[in-house]
Design a protein around this motif. Structure first.
Motif, PDB file in Angstrom:
ATOM      1  N   SER A  19      13.904  46.496  71.188  1.00  8.97           N
ATOM      2  CA  SER A  19      15.127  47.151  70.712  1.00  8.97           C
ATOM      3  C   SER A  19      15.083  47.362  69.201  1.00  8.97           C
ATOM      4  O   SER A  19      15.629  48.345  68.690  1.00  8.97           O
ATOM      5  N   GLU A  20      14.403  46.483  68.471  1.00 11.17           N
ATOM      6  CA  GLU A  20      14.286  46.633  67.020  1.00 11.17           C
ATOM      7  C   GLU A  20      13.453  47.870  66.659  1.00 11.17           C
ATOM      8  O   GLU A  20      13.800  48.610  65.738  1.00 11.17           O
ATOM      9  N   VAL A  21      12.364  48.071  67.380  1.00 10.45           N
ATOM     10  CA  VAL A  21      11.522  49.248  67.129  1.00 10.45           C
ATOM     11  C   VAL A  21      12.292  50.514  67.491  1.00 10.45           C
ATOM     12  O   VAL A  21      12.312  51.483  66.729  1.00 10.45           O
ATOM     13  N   VAL A  22      12.954  50.509  68.626  1.00  4.06           N
ATOM     14  CA  VAL A  22      13.735  51.678  69.054  1.00  4.06           C
ATOM     15  C   VAL A  22      14.820  51.994  68.027  1.00  4.06           C
ATOM     16  O   VAL A  22      15.050  53.160  67.685  1.00  4.06           O
ATOM     17  N   ALA A  23      15.462  50.975  67.485  1.00  2.00           N
ATOM     18  CA  ALA A  23      16.498  51.204  66.468  1.00  2.00           C
ATOM     19  C   ALA A  23      15.911  51.896  65.244  1.00  2.00           C
ATOM     20  O   ALA A  23      16.538  52.803  64.674  1.00  2.00           O
ATOM     21  N   GLU A  24      14.716  51.499  64.822  1.00  2.00           N
ATOM     22  CA  GLU A  24      14.076  52.147  63.672  1.00  2.00           C
ATOM     23  C   GLU A  24      13.671  53.574  63.996  1.00  2.00           C
ATOM     24  O   GLU A  24      13.788  54.477  63.163  1.00  2.00           O
ATOM     25  N   LEU A  25      13.177  53.803  65.218  1.00  2.91           N
ATOM     26  CA  LEU A  25      12.837  55.167  65.623  1.00  2.91           C
ATOM     27  C   LEU A  25      14.069  56.056  65.542  1.00  2.91           C
ATOM     28  O   LEU A  25      14.022  57.173  65.007  1.00  2.91           O
ATOM     29  N   ARG A  26      15.188  55.567  66.069  1.00  6.27           N
ATOM     30  CA  ARG A  26      16.443  56.330  66.045  1.00  6.27           C
ATOM     31  C   ARG A  26      16.918  56.566  64.617  1.00  6.27           C
ATOM     32  O   ARG A  26      17.449  57.629  64.298  1.00  6.27           O
ATOM     33  N   SER A  27      16.729  55.581  63.749  1.00  6.67           N
ATOM     34  CA  SER A  27      17.117  55.726  62.351  1.00  6.67           C
ATOM     35  C   SER A  27      16.300  56.829  61.676  1.00  6.67           C
ATOM     36  O   SER A  27      16.844  57.658  60.941  1.00  6.67           O
ATOM     37  N   VAL A  28      15.001  56.844  61.925  1.00 11.74           N
ATOM     38  CA  VAL A  28      14.136  57.896  61.382  1.00 11.74           C
ATOM     39  C   VAL A  28      14.586  59.249  61.913  1.00 11.74           C
ATOM     40  O   VAL A  28      14.733  60.219  61.161  1.00 11.74           O
ATOM     41  N   GLU A  29      14.816  59.327  63.214  1.00  7.65           N
ATOM     42  CA  GLU A  29      15.230  60.591  63.828  1.00  7.65           C
ATOM     43  C   GLU A  29      16.541  61.105  63.242  1.00  7.65           C
ATOM     44  O   GLU A  29      16.697  62.313  63.028  1.00  7.65           O
ATOM     45  N   ALA A  30      17.455  60.199  62.960  1.00  7.01           N
ATOM     46  CA  ALA A  30      18.762  60.595  62.422  1.00  7.01           C
ATOM     47  C   ALA A  30      18.625  61.244  61.045  1.00  7.01           C
ATOM     48  O   ALA A  30      19.460  62.072  60.669  1.00  7.01           O
ATOM     49  N   GLY A  31      17.582  60.903  60.317  1.00  3.82           N
ATOM     50  CA  GLY A  31      17.375  61.460  58.994  1.00  3.82           C
ATOM     51  C   GLY A  31      16.587  62.756  58.967  1.00  3.82           C
ATOM     52  O   GLY A  31      16.385  63.346  57.908  1.00  3.82           O
ATOM     53  N   LEU A  32      16.155  63.208  60.135  1.00  6.02           N
ATOM     54  CA  LEU A  32      15.376  64.446  60.194  1.00  6.02           C
ATOM     55  C   LEU A  32      16.278  65.673  60.135  1.00  6.02           C
ATOM     56  O   LEU A  32      17.417  65.640  60.617  1.00  6.02           O
ATOM     57  N   PRO A  33      15.766  66.771  59.600  1.00  5.92           N
ATOM     58  CA  PRO A  33      16.533  68.014  59.644  1.00  5.92           C
ATOM     59  C   PRO A  33      16.716  68.459  61.104  1.00  5.92           C
ATOM     60  O   PRO A  33      15.863  68.189  61.956  1.00  5.92           O
ATOM     61  N   ALA A  34      17.805  69.136  61.379  1.00  7.60           N
ATOM     62  CA  ALA A  34      18.100  69.576  62.744  1.00  7.60           C
ATOM     63  C   ALA A  34      16.967  70.418  63.336  1.00  7.60           C
ATOM     64  O   ALA A  34      16.715  70.368  64.544  1.00  7.60           O
ATOM     65  N   SER A  35      16.259  71.155  62.495  1.00  9.44           N
ATOM     66  CA  SER A  35      15.167  72.008  62.977  1.00  9.44           C
ATOM     67  C   SER A  35      14.007  71.212  63.572  1.00  9.44           C
ATOM     68  O   SER A  35      13.205  71.756  64.334  1.00  9.44           O
ATOM     69  N   GLU A  36      13.886  69.924  63.254  1.00  7.44           N
ATOM     70  CA  GLU A  36      12.799  69.085  63.771  1.00  7.44           C
ATOM     71  C   GLU A  36      13.177  68.342  65.047  1.00  7.44           C
ATOM     72  O   GLU A  36      12.308  67.859  65.766  1.00  7.44           O
ATOM     73  N   ARG A  37      14.456  68.246  65.335  1.00 10.40           N
ATOM     74  CA  ARG A  37      14.894  67.501  66.517  1.00 10.40           C
ATOM     75  C   ARG A  37      14.525  68.266  67.778  1.00 10.40           C
ATOM     76  O   ARG A  37      14.821  69.434  67.912  1.00 10.40           O
ATOM     77  N   GLY A  38      13.877  67.583  68.694  1.00 13.97           N
ATOM     78  CA  GLY A  38      13.414  68.204  69.921  1.00 13.97           C
ATOM     79  C   GLY A  38      12.090  68.939  69.757  1.00 13.97           C
ATOM     80  O   GLY A  38      11.504  69.372  70.724  1.00 13.97           O
ATOM     81  N   VAL A  39      11.622  69.091  68.516  1.00 13.94           N
ATOM     82  CA  VAL A  39      10.361  69.784  68.246  1.00 13.94           C
ATOM     83  C   VAL A  39       9.281  68.778  67.859  1.00 13.94           C
ATOM     84  O   VAL A  39       8.194  68.775  68.428  1.00 13.94           O
ATOM     85  N   ALA A  40       9.591  67.932  66.875  1.00 17.38           N
ATOM     86  CA  ALA A  40       8.636  66.909  66.442  1.00 17.38           C
ATOM     87  C   ALA A  40       8.423  65.912  67.577  1.00 17.38           C
ATOM     88  O   ALA A  40       9.305  65.689  68.405  1.00 17.38           O
ATOM     89  N   ARG A  41       7.232  65.336  67.604  1.00 17.13           N
ATOM     90  CA  ARG A  41       6.894  64.399  68.683  1.00 17.13           C
ATOM     91  C   ARG A  41       6.353  63.092  68.116  1.00 17.13           C
ATOM     92  O   ARG A  41       5.675  63.072  67.106  1.00 17.13           O
ATOM     93  N   TRP A  42       6.682  62.014  68.815  1.00 19.36           N
ATOM     94  CA  TRP A  42       6.145  60.690  68.519  1.00 19.36           C
ATOM     95  C   TRP A  42       4.875  60.493  69.342  1.00 19.36           C
ATOM     96  O   TRP A  42       4.785  60.952  70.481  1.00 19.36           O
ATOM     97  N   THR A  43       3.920  59.767  68.783  1.00 23.57           N
ATOM     98  CA  THR A  43       2.735  59.317  69.507  1.00 23.57           C
ATOM     99  C   THR A  43       2.703  57.802  69.395  1.00 23.57           C
ATOM    100  O   THR A  43       2.713  57.259  68.295  1.00 23.57           O
ATOM    101  N   LEU A  44       2.694  57.134  70.527  1.00 19.96           N
ATOM    102  CA  LEU A  44       2.678  55.679  70.562  1.00 19.96           C
ATOM    103  C   LEU A  44       1.294  55.180  70.940  1.00 19.96           C
ATOM    104  O   LEU A  44       0.716  55.605  71.941  1.00 19.96           O
TER     105      LEU A  44
END
Length: 80
Positions: A19-44
């Motif tokens: 849950s700590e890692v997921v919270a940080e992922l969400r925090s990073v995502e929240a700071g992205l410009p709207a144009s990157e949401r749904g376009v940028a991808r994570w690689t685990l």
């Protein structure tokens, strides 16, 4: 290194992440410009049993040897 999976920003991350890692992922995502949401991808991937989630934009979320979640840019020093 163990290969993992990929998912789009805003999609559900793999359940195996803490849950700590997921919270940080969400925090990073929240700071992205709207144009990157749904376009940028994570690689685990997994390195020494610890998750390494890298965003196409060069942001990396990982867990250091002490168990602390760390957010950095891929051009920063990796001294964990």
């Amino acid at each position: 290194m163990q290969l993992g999976t990929r998912w789009a920003v805003g999609a559900e991350p793999p359940a195996r992440l803490s849950s700590e890692v997921v919270a940080e992922l969400r925090s990073v995502e929240a700071g992205l410009p709207a144009s990157e949401r749904g376009v940028a991808r994570w690689t685990l991937t997994w390195l020494e049993g610890r998750p390494v989630a890298e965003l196409d934009l060069g942001i990396v979320v990982t867990v250091d040897h002490a168990g602390t979640v760390v957010v950095r840019h891929d051009d920063q020093d990796q001294s964990d």
